[in-house]
Design a protein around this motif. Structure first.
Motif, PDB file in Angstrom:
ATOM      1  N   ILE A  57       0.848  -1.196   0.000  1.00 47.37           N
ATOM      2  CA  ILE A  57       0.000   0.000   0.000  1.00 47.37           C
ATOM      3  C   ILE A  57       0.886   1.249   0.000  1.00 47.37           C
ATOM      4  CG2 ILE A  57      -1.747   1.319   1.254  1.00 47.37           C
ATOM      5  CD1 ILE A  57      -2.723  -1.299   2.466  1.00 47.37           C
ATOM      6  N   ALA A  58       1.894   1.238   0.876  1.00 50.80           N
ATOM      7  CA  ALA A  58       2.785   2.393   0.976  1.00 50.80           C
ATOM      8  C   ALA A  58       3.465   2.665  -0.364  1.00 50.80           C
ATOM      9  CB  ALA A  58       3.836   2.160   2.054  1.00 50.80           C
ATOM     10  N   GLU A  59       3.845   1.588  -1.027  1.00 50.61           N
ATOM     11  CA  GLU A  59       4.532   1.720  -2.296  1.00 50.61           C
ATOM     12  C   GLU A  59       3.607   2.310  -3.359  1.00 50.61           C
ATOM     13  OE1 GLU A  59       6.495  -2.017  -3.266  1.00 50.61           O
ATOM     14  OE2 GLU A  59       6.644  -1.274  -5.319  1.00 50.61           O
ATOM     15  N   GLU A  60       2.387   1.739  -3.442  1.00 49.87           N
ATOM     16  CA  GLU A  60       1.460   2.204  -4.480  1.00 49.87           C
ATOM     17  C   GLU A  60       0.991   3.624  -4.220  1.00 49.87           C
ATOM     18  OE1 GLU A  60      -1.665  -0.454  -5.624  1.00 49.87           O
ATOM     19  OE2 GLU A  60      -0.278  -2.125  -5.868  1.00 49.87           O
ATOM     20  N   GLU A  65       8.529   6.629  -2.363  1.00 41.68           N
ATOM     21  CA  GLU A  65       9.163   7.579  -3.262  1.00 41.68           C
ATOM     22  C   GLU A  65       9.308   8.933  -2.584  1.00 41.68           C
ATOM     23  OE1 GLU A  65       7.870   9.030  -7.560  1.00 41.68           O
ATOM     24  OE2 GLU A  65       7.274   6.971  -7.084  1.00 41.68           O
ATOM     25  N   ARG A  66       8.250   9.303  -1.861  1.00 43.14           N
ATOM     26  CA  ARG A  66       8.213  10.581  -1.170  1.00 43.14           C
ATOM     27  C   ARG A  66       9.321  10.626  -0.098  1.00 43.14           C
ATOM     28  NH1 ARG A  66       3.206  13.898   0.128  1.00 43.14           N
ATOM     29  NH2 ARG A  66       4.297  15.699   0.979  1.00 43.14           N
ATOM     30  N   LEU A  67       9.423   9.529   0.634  1.00 42.24           N
ATOM     31  CA  LEU A  67      10.457   9.429   1.667  1.00 42.24           C
ATOM     32  C   LEU A  67      11.838   9.573   1.040  1.00 42.24           C
ATOM     33  CD1 LEU A  67       9.533   6.594   4.161  1.00 42.24           C
ATOM     34  CD2 LEU A  67      10.450   8.825   4.730  1.00 42.24           C
ATOM     35  N   TYR A  91      18.625   5.294  -6.566  1.00 41.53           N
ATOM     36  CA  TYR A  91      18.668   3.876  -6.194  1.00 41.53           C
ATOM     37  C   TYR A  91      19.228   3.693  -4.787  1.00 41.53           C
ATOM     38  CZ  TYR A  91      17.639   2.651 -11.022  1.00 41.53           C
ATOM     39  OH  TYR A  91      17.030   2.506 -12.229  1.00 41.53           O
ATOM     40  N   ILE A  92      20.251   4.465  -4.463  1.00 37.31           N
ATOM     41  CA  ILE A  92      20.839   4.347  -3.128  1.00 37.31           C
ATOM     42  C   ILE A  92      19.776   4.651  -2.073  1.00 37.31           C
ATOM     43  CG2 ILE A  92      22.475   5.404  -1.517  1.00 37.31           C
ATOM     44  CD1 ILE A  92      24.384   5.789  -3.895  1.00 37.31           C
ATOM     45  N   VAL A  93      19.046   5.737  -2.279  1.00 40.95           N
ATOM     46  CA  VAL A  93      18.034   6.121  -1.300  1.00 40.95           C
ATOM     47  C   VAL A  93      16.936   5.047  -1.199  1.00 40.95           C
ATOM     48  CG1 VAL A  93      16.343   7.842  -0.644  1.00 40.95           C
ATOM     49  CG2 VAL A  93      18.478   8.558  -1.644  1.00 40.95           C
ATOM     50  N   SER A  94      16.465   4.568  -2.342  1.00 42.16           N
ATOM     51  CA  SER A  94      15.408   3.546  -2.297  1.00 42.16           C
ATOM     52  C   SER A  94      15.887   2.315  -1.553  1.00 42.16           C
ATOM     53  CB  SER A  94      14.982   3.117  -3.693  1.00 42.16           C
ATOM     54  OG  SER A  94      15.035   4.158  -4.586  1.00 42.16           O
TER      55      SER A  94
END
Lengths: 198, 177
Positions: A57-60, A65-67, A91-94
């Protein structure tokens, strides 16, 4: 390495039992522990399903992304050699965010992507660049918000408060991540002092 | 230190509420997304079975034979001198090498000493707070073909050692022995 340790524990145990008359205990332990392992894995399903469901849910909703965007300024400072707005940073952040939420499976592909980008930045050499070492240091000590797997094991064994270790885990992992960055910086400083910057 | 305990009890429920609200505001089909994501959890749990069976059986042979106690007696003076419980030393060593192996060992410690014992809490914190250096190193560097790792291994292992020490002190501080 794991192979060696795994075999060594079993072999040493069996040989030890030969000389100490504990073969009966070993026999019993083999079957009991195999059964226990399956019980634990089944017991984990509840938490894993719930947590991964929630994270979807958080992903969708675009929350992850916001974080990521929120954390970017800090991350940019950790990787001074990566140009701002380079995809490697994303990518590093994700990868870091996924690790924070205990999503190891989601973190790995992001981490590999990040490494690919860092390698491109390093002119495709097969030598680890400064940024790669930093990324690795942060990754291995990763800040953890919710250690879902550990909580589920504690639940299985009837803890009075399975989640009570969240706080200690969060503090321990935060301090050790800061420490990891400092250790990384120290080695970088040592490398450049010796000359031969790379 | 009650603050850390408050975080521990509030973090999960508050996170859940936040994600559900955020998802609803962003018009995500929350329930369907939840079910989709949850399916992945079943897969992960099942794929863990062989890792856990292998590791737990090997550890239990080692322990039931008496070899573990024997080794523990050897480590004990050193661990005592450092103020560490000898039982967690093997976990600290294997955590760097294999995550699933460490998970097996953590489970074993929790089962043997209880989840709410000092050792159980310490093992939980150690397991939760570090990643497997060797795994990350082999997978990430392996996937992109980095052969010369530079200081990466050294930095990773030092960070792990630091993380164990910090875990030990935090658990001691928050829960006491």
């Amino acid at each position: 390495m794991v192979n060696l340790i795994w075999v060594a524990m079993a072999i040493i145990g069996i040989v030890f039992a030969m000389f100490h008359g504990t073969m009966n205990e070993v026999n019993e332990a083999i079957f009991k522990s195999a059964k226990e392992a399956v019980t634990i894995a089944i017991g984990m399903i509840s938490i894993l399903v719930f947590w991964l469901g929630l994270m979807r849910i958080a992903e969708e909703a675009g929350l992850l992304e916001r974080l990521s965007r929120f954390c970017k300024p800090l991350v940019r400072r950790l990787f001074p050699e990566v140009p701002p707005n380079h995809p490697a940073l994303g990518y590093i952040v994700s990868n870091m965010i996924a690790n924070m939420f205990g999503l190891g499976n989601a973190a790995t592909p992001m981490g590999i992507k990040a490494m690919e980008e860092l390698k491109k930045l390093n002119g495709h050499k097969d030598v680890a660049s400064r940024s790669m070492v930093t990324f690795l240091a942060i990754n291995t000590s990763s800040i953890t918000l919710i250690p879902a797997t550990v909580i589920s094991i504690r639940m299985t064994y009837g803890s009075a408060s399975p989640g009570e270790i969240i706080g200690t885990t969060l503090v321990a992992s935060t301090i050790s991540t800061i420490g990891a960055v400092l250790i990384d910086r120290y080695y970088y400083w040592k490398r450049t002092r010796k000359g031969g910057k790379r | 230190m009650t603050f850390i305990q408050i975080i521990s009890t509030w973090l999960i429920p508050v996170t859940i509420a936040f994600i559900l609200l955020y998802g609803t505001i962003k018009k995500v089909p929350t329930y369907e997304a939840f079910v989709e994501g949850g399916k992945e959890g079943i897969q992960i749990a099942f794929s863990l079975i062989p890792y856990l069976v292998g590791m737990l059986v090997s550890i239990s042979i080692f322990r039931a034979s008496g070899a573990l106690d024997y080794m523990m007696n050897g480590i004990k003076p050193l661990a005592d001198a450092l103020g560490l419980p000898a039982e967690v030393v093997p976990l600290a060593m294997i955590r760097t090498i294999s995550g699933t192996a460490a998970l097996g060992m953590t489970t074993d410690l929790i089962a043997t000493y209880g989840p709410d014992s000092f050792i159980g809490r310490l093992a939980s914190t150690i397991q939760g707070s570090t990643e497997t250096t060797l795994y990350v190193l082999t997978v990430y560097f392996g996937a992109v073909g980095i052969k010369k790792m530079g200081d990466a291994l050294k930095v990773g292992i030092l960070a792990d050692i630091l993380s164990f020490i910090v875990s030990f002190f935090i658990v001691l501080l928050v829960f006491g022995k």
